[in-house]
Enzyme design. Sequence first.
Site, mmCIF file in Angstrom:
data_model
loop_
_atom_site.group_PDB
_atom_site.id
_atom_site.type_symbol
_atom_site.label_atom_id
_atom_site.label_comp_id
_atom_site.label_asym_id
_atom_site.label_seq_id
_atom_site.Cartn_x
_atom_site.Cartn_y
_atom_site.Cartn_z
ATOM 1 N N ARG A 134 -9.136 -0.432 -6.328
ATOM 2 C CA ARG A 134 -9.330 0.323 -5.098
ATOM 3 C C ARG A 134 -10.121 1.588 -5.410
ATOM 4 O O ARG A 134 -9.923 2.225 -6.451
ATOM 5 C CB ARG A 134 -7.986 0.692 -4.459
ATOM 6 C CG ARG A 134 -7.291 -0.484 -3.773
ATOM 7 C CD ARG A 134 -8.058 -0.938 -2.541
ATOM 8 N NE ARG A 134 -7.388 -2.012 -1.812
ATOM 9 C CZ ARG A 134 -7.618 -3.294 -1.971
ATOM 10 N NH1 ARG A 134 -8.491 -3.700 -2.900
ATOM 11 N NH2 ARG A 134 -6.997 -4.200 -1.234
ATOM 12 N N HIS A 167 -17.910 -4.385 -2.102
ATOM 13 C CA HIS A 167 -16.518 -4.837 -2.004
ATOM 14 C C HIS A 167 -16.452 -6.349 -1.755
ATOM 15 O O HIS A 167 -15.851 -6.809 -0.782
ATOM 16 C CB HIS A 167 -15.775 -4.088 -0.891
ATOM 17 C CG HIS A 167 -14.285 -4.075 -1.093
ATOM 18 N ND1 HIS A 167 -13.481 -3.040 -0.702
ATOM 19 C CD2 HIS A 167 -13.440 -5.000 -1.639
ATOM 20 C CE1 HIS A 167 -12.221 -3.301 -0.990
ATOM 21 N NE2 HIS A 167 -12.169 -4.490 -1.568
#
Length: 309
Positions: free
Chosen positions: A224, A272
């Site tokens: 993350r 991502h």
Amino acid sequence: MALIFKTDIERGGAWRAAFAKQLPDVELRLWPEVGAAEEIEYAVVWQPPAGFLASLPNLKAVFSIGAGIDHLLADPELPRGVPIIRMVEPGLTVGMTQFVVMACLMLHRSMIDYRNQQVAHHWEEISQEPPENRRIGIIGLGHLGGEAAKALRGFGFPVSGWSRSRKQIEGVTSYAGEEELSDFLARTDILVSLLPLTPQTEDMIDAKLLSGLPKGASFVSAGRGRQVVEEDLLAALDSGQLSGAVLDVFREEPLPKDSRFWDHPRVIVLPHVASMTNPATAVGSIVENIRRIQRGEAPLHQVDLEKGY
């Protein structure tokens, strides 16, 4: 009995088809078409609005569409006592394993340098290290990290992992706890982050941690974005403490157009996409857990809210 589903609209059709095939006895509702809230017993969601889950009075379980559950924990009204289940499914695992192997091989085989040579129209061979001389360390040795570690071992890399608790993975050296973090970092030439986002891991990858790696090490970020202090990472790249980085997650997404990462010569930026949940296989995992709950059994992969994963 109904199930509410919320994700990006582009993939809704594939999920609807998978649910219709594998869970025909449960009514599927696509958010925001909630209907009668009291009829909804299961929620399969990604980034639901704050308070939405608390508005479902008969909710029996919440399934995260992705591996991370920080998007759920960010909800101050998240209903307590309702099982939160993280996504563990074959498609997601295979995708992340492929990504980690690809990123590590790119760094191991000097692909950043070759890309820069291509931009400069420069032709030159770069000496190549054998894999046994390139030590890979995975910080966050959970399910995804463990599978990636086993795959990397198949290429001949010495692989270790660090996690909160000791893991047993054949051929992989396991480090655990704060007292072993410095030893783990000192023997890591390519650091792969697959950490879950918790209060303990936010801002964890900072100047101090990066300075514990051997000079010239490289970094793969697939956990993350908020785990990385980005200015510290840039400083490590600028100084040569790090020789390169493959970055899939960022503090702000989409990555702002003025971010230095876009044009940094030692960085590969990805939007991502390290791994995406496969509806066909993910629904099978969800169905298995729904059946377990209906039989009065504990669901698999339930999140420990105290740990945050």
